[in-house]
Scaffold this motif. Sequence first.
Motif, PDB file in Angstrom:
ATOM      1  N   VAL A   1     -31.422  -5.306   7.746  1.00  0.00           N
ATOM      2  CA  VAL A   1     -31.697  -6.448   7.339  1.00  0.00           C
ATOM      3  C   VAL A   1     -31.094  -7.633   7.806  1.00  0.00           C
ATOM      4  O   VAL A   1     -29.970  -7.374   8.210  1.00  0.00           O
ATOM      5  N   GLY A   2     -31.720  -8.936   8.047  1.00  0.00           N
ATOM      6  CA  GLY A   2     -31.372  -9.973   8.604  1.00  0.00           C
ATOM      7  C   GLY A   2     -31.707 -11.151   7.878  1.00  0.00           C
ATOM      8  O   GLY A   2     -32.266 -11.193   6.910  1.00  0.00           O
ATOM      9  N   PRO A   3     -31.177 -12.106   8.250  1.00  0.00           N
ATOM     10  CA  PRO A   3     -31.158 -13.475   7.414  1.00  0.00           C
ATOM     11  C   PRO A   3     -32.809 -13.972   7.291  1.00  0.00           C
ATOM     12  O   PRO A   3     -33.625 -13.696   8.542  1.00  0.00           O
ATOM     13  N   LEU A   4     -33.358 -14.458   6.359  1.00  0.00           N
ATOM     14  CA  LEU A   4     -34.555 -15.004   5.882  1.00  0.00           C
ATOM     15  C   LEU A   4     -35.571 -13.691   5.679  1.00  0.00           C
ATOM     16  O   LEU A   4     -36.775 -14.085   5.547  1.00  0.00           O
ATOM     17  N   ASP A   5     -35.137 -12.436   5.866  1.00  0.00           N
ATOM     18  CA  ASP A   5     -36.045 -11.347   5.490  1.00  0.00           C
ATOM     19  C   ASP A   5     -36.254 -11.490   3.940  1.00  0.00           C
ATOM     20  O   ASP A   5     -35.566 -12.101   3.257  1.00  0.00           O
ATOM     21  N   VAL A   6     -37.251 -11.081   3.345  1.00  0.00           N
ATOM     22  CA  VAL A   6     -37.888 -11.187   2.012  1.00  0.00           C
ATOM     23  C   VAL A   6     -37.632  -9.606   1.475  1.00  0.00           C
ATOM     24  O   VAL A   6     -38.320  -8.776   2.175  1.00  0.00           O
TER      25      VAL A   6
ATOM     26  N   ASP B   1     -37.037  -6.860 -16.225  1.00  0.00           N
ATOM     27  CA  ASP B   1     -36.370  -8.196 -16.024  1.00  0.00           C
ATOM     28  C   ASP B   1     -35.558  -8.367 -14.642  1.00  0.00           C
ATOM     29  O   ASP B   1     -35.236  -9.211 -14.152  1.00  0.00           O
ATOM     30  N   LEU B   2     -35.199  -7.013 -14.043  1.00  0.00           N
ATOM     31  CA  LEU B   2     -34.459  -6.970 -12.843  1.00  0.00           C
ATOM     32  C   LEU B   2     -35.409  -6.668 -11.583  1.00  0.00           C
ATOM     33  O   LEU B   2     -34.724  -6.211 -10.672  1.00  0.00           O
ATOM     34  N   THR B   3     -36.518  -6.855 -11.853  1.00  0.00           N
ATOM     35  CA  THR B   3     -37.636  -6.372 -10.679  1.00  0.00           C
ATOM     36  C   THR B   3     -37.740  -7.734 -10.244  1.00  0.00           C
ATOM     37  O   THR B   3     -38.325  -8.856 -10.656  1.00  0.00           O
ATOM     38  N   LYS B   4     -37.211  -8.024  -9.118  1.00  0.00           N
ATOM     39  CA  LYS B   4     -37.304  -9.316  -8.229  1.00  0.00           C
ATOM     40  C   LYS B   4     -37.724  -9.273  -6.921  1.00  0.00           C
ATOM     41  O   LYS B   4     -37.389  -8.269  -5.989  1.00  0.00           O
ATOM     42  N   THR B   5     -37.990 -10.522  -6.323  1.00  0.00           N
ATOM     43  CA  THR B   5     -38.370 -10.568  -5.090  1.00  0.00           C
ATOM     44  C   THR B   5     -37.439 -11.609  -4.436  1.00  0.00           C
ATOM     45  O   THR B   5     -37.369 -12.658  -4.976  1.00  0.00           O
ATOM     46  N   VAL B   6     -36.715 -11.301  -3.735  1.00  0.00           N
ATOM     47  CA  VAL B   6     -35.586 -12.316  -3.124  1.00  0.00           C
ATOM     48  C   VAL B   6     -35.567 -12.374  -1.587  1.00  0.00           C
ATOM     49  O   VAL B   6     -36.158 -11.467  -0.833  1.00  0.00           O
ATOM     50  N   GLN B   7     -35.160 -13.700  -1.222  1.00  0.00           N
ATOM     51  CA  GLN B   7     -35.071 -13.880   0.376  1.00  0.00           C
ATOM     52  C   GLN B   7     -33.622 -14.090   0.871  1.00  0.00           C
ATOM     53  O   GLN B   7     -32.675 -14.652   0.164  1.00  0.00           O
ATOM     54  N   VAL B   8     -33.480 -13.376   1.895  1.00  0.00           N
ATOM     55  CA  VAL B   8     -31.912 -13.356   2.295  1.00  0.00           C
ATOM     56  C   VAL B   8     -31.834 -14.788   3.125  1.00  0.00           C
ATOM     57  O   VAL B   8     -32.627 -15.433   3.369  1.00  0.00           O
ATOM     58  N   SER B   9     -30.513 -15.166   2.333  1.00  0.00           N
ATOM     59  CA  SER B   9     -30.486 -16.515   2.852  1.00  0.00           C
ATOM     60  C   SER B   9     -29.841 -16.595   4.472  1.00  0.00           C
ATOM     61  O   SER B   9     -29.523 -15.581   5.034  1.00  0.00           O
ATOM     62  N   GLU B  10     -29.629 -17.868   4.883  1.00  0.00           N
ATOM     63  CA  GLU B  10     -29.128 -18.082   6.227  1.00  0.00           C
ATOM     64  C   GLU B  10     -27.755 -17.226   6.626  1.00  0.00           C
ATOM     65  O   GLU B  10     -27.398 -16.867   7.662  1.00  0.00           O
ATOM     66  N   SER B  11     -26.894 -17.270   5.511  1.00  0.00           N
ATOM     67  CA  SER B  11     -25.731 -16.564   5.594  1.00  0.00           C
ATOM     68  C   SER B  11     -25.788 -15.271   5.553  1.00  0.00           C
ATOM     69  O   SER B  11     -24.732 -14.510   5.693  1.00  0.00           O
ATOM     70  N   GLY B  12     -26.707 -14.545   4.912  1.00  0.00           N
ATOM     71  CA  GLY B  12     -26.865 -13.174   4.920  1.00  0.00           C
ATOM     72  C   GLY B  12     -26.904 -12.723   3.643  1.00  0.00           C
ATOM     73  O   GLY B  12     -26.745 -11.342   3.542  1.00  0.00           O
ATOM     74  N   SER B  13     -26.928 -13.274   2.641  1.00  0.00           N
ATOM     75  CA  SER B  13     -26.895 -12.637   1.473  1.00  0.00           C
ATOM     76  C   SER B  13     -27.790 -13.223   0.388  1.00  0.00           C
ATOM     77  O   SER B  13     -28.623 -14.191   0.810  1.00  0.00           O
ATOM     78  N   PHE B  14     -27.995 -12.660  -0.908  1.00  0.00           N
ATOM     79  CA  PHE B  14     -28.873 -13.051  -1.916  1.00  0.00           C
ATOM     80  C   PHE B  14     -28.260 -13.070  -3.250  1.00  0.00           C
ATOM     81  O   PHE B  14     -27.427 -12.270  -3.527  1.00  0.00           O
ATOM     82  N   ALA B  15     -28.720 -13.706  -4.140  1.00  0.00           N
ATOM     83  CA  ALA B  15     -28.478 -13.765  -5.435  1.00  0.00           C
ATOM     84  C   ALA B  15     -29.134 -12.758  -6.105  1.00  0.00           C
ATOM     85  O   ALA B  15     -30.469 -12.974  -6.396  1.00  0.00           O
TER      86      ALA B  15
ATOM     87  N   THR C   1     -34.338   0.401  -6.401  1.00  0.00           N
ATOM     88  CA  THR C   1     -35.287   0.661  -5.123  1.00  0.00           C
ATOM     89  C   THR C   1     -35.451  -0.638  -4.290  1.00  0.00           C
ATOM     90  O   THR C   1     -35.698  -1.690  -4.891  1.00  0.00           O
ATOM     91  N   VAL C   2     -35.218  -0.634  -3.107  1.00  0.00           N
ATOM     92  CA  VAL C   2     -35.271  -1.907  -2.132  1.00  0.00           C
ATOM     93  C   VAL C   2     -36.089  -1.823  -0.996  1.00  0.00           C
ATOM     94  O   VAL C   2     -36.039  -0.726  -0.101  1.00  0.00           O
ATOM     95  N   LEU C   3     -37.049  -2.541  -0.919  1.00  0.00           N
ATOM     96  CA  LEU C   3     -38.018  -2.578   0.311  1.00  0.00           C
ATOM     97  C   LEU C   3     -38.183  -3.856   0.789  1.00  0.00           C
ATOM     98  O   LEU C   3     -38.080  -5.078   0.351  1.00  0.00           O
ATOM     99  N   VAL C   4     -38.484  -3.847   2.120  1.00  0.00           N
ATOM    100  CA  VAL C   4     -38.543  -4.848   3.014  1.00  0.00           C
ATOM    101  C   VAL C   4     -39.787  -5.573   2.944  1.00  0.00           C
ATOM    102  O   VAL C   4     -40.814  -4.644   3.383  1.00  0.00           O
ATOM    103  N   LYS C   5     -40.165  -6.749   2.393  1.00  0.00           N
ATOM    104  CA  LYS C   5     -41.640  -7.311   2.480  1.00  0.00           C
ATOM    105  C   LYS C   5     -41.882  -8.017   3.592  1.00  0.00           C
ATOM    106  O   LYS C   5     -42.972  -8.123   4.042  1.00  0.00           O
ATOM    107  N   GLU C   6     -41.049  -8.790   4.034  1.00  0.00           N
ATOM    108  CA  GLU C   6     -41.332  -9.589   5.344  1.00  0.00           C
ATOM    109  C   GLU C   6     -40.174  -9.531   6.239  1.00  0.00           C
ATOM    110  O   GLU C   6     -38.937  -9.734   5.737  1.00  0.00           O
ATOM    111  N   TYR C   7     -40.155  -9.250   7.622  1.00  0.00           N
ATOM    112  CA  TYR C   7     -39.247  -9.135   8.519  1.00  0.00           C
ATOM    113  C   TYR C   7     -39.188 -10.442   9.178  1.00  0.00           C
ATOM    114  O   TYR C   7     -39.553 -10.450  10.698  1.00  0.00           O
ATOM    115  N   ASN C   8     -38.752 -11.554   8.532  1.00  0.00           N
ATOM    116  CA  ASN C   8     -38.650 -12.933   9.064  1.00  0.00           C
ATOM    117  C   ASN C   8     -37.516 -13.136  10.079  1.00  0.00           C
ATOM    118  O   ASN C   8     -37.695 -13.958  11.081  1.00  0.00           O
TER     119      ASN C   8
END
Length: 282
Positions: free
Chosen positions: A105-110, A120-134, A170-177
């Motif tokens: 995974v890289g920065p900006l990937d979703v 409540d813990l099923t989320k769609t998140v975007q990786v930040s420029e620094s490489g992490s997500f909350a 389960t983690v899946l890459v939705k967008e390879y930005n």
Amino acid sequence: MTLGGTRATISARIAALMMAAVFLAGCVASSGDNPSPSASAANYTDSAEATPATRASAAATRPATTPATASTPVAAQPASLPAGEAAAVSALTAVSTPGSDGYRVGPLDVLNITVFKVEDLTKTVQVSESGSFAFPLVGDIQAAGRTVSEIEKDLAAKLGSNYLRNPQVTVLVKEYNSHRITVDGAVNKPGVFPMQGPMSLLQSIAMAGGMQEVAEGTILVFRRVDGKTAVAKFSVADLRSQKASDPDLQAGDIVTIPSSDLKIGMRYIFQSVPLFNAFMLL
């Protein structure tokens, strides 16, 4: 202007156009008798640091150091790499190809994250420029440079330590930005495009709006491998007829479609044909 002068001018124009047509026909015949030895094959060579345009020019004039067959994929090792490093290049290809198990995974990937039976813990998140997500309950999670399997294990461990019993994450890459390719040259919509999954060479051309009429009929692919630039040349006719396999691209690849000066010249001649026919009617 007198009628005689008008006819002389018309005759001169007709003669000039006919001479141009004969010259172009001779060029076409000459090029057909002497086809390029690499027109139907993918040839690999090293290229110095330069812009895509200058690299394309250098690739067209510089002989390849190691020829390969038309079916050789772009991911094949360039001539500059020792044979013993073929496995390392193959592994690098898997790591950098969207959709592969080894993709990192890289920065900006979703990412789509699912925790079984915990909506409540099923989320769609975007990786930040620094490489992490909350993520709820556990805070920041480092994602860049890690596979989805590694992220799943990290999330499960942190959720299971204080909040859930044996969580199934389960983690899946939705967008390879974070993975992009560049397509330029004789295409209708040149630009930089994100890889939303595995992408082949012909798919990248279609994404760029297809080739223009002045395209030469070959495709150049520039790729960085082990700190060096490798160049591959493909025949469009061979790819479309499936005489050569349509190779998968990697993030950072530059696809260049050279234009043909001969086709450009013929296009301008054809544009003048209606005027030529009008002259013939006089």
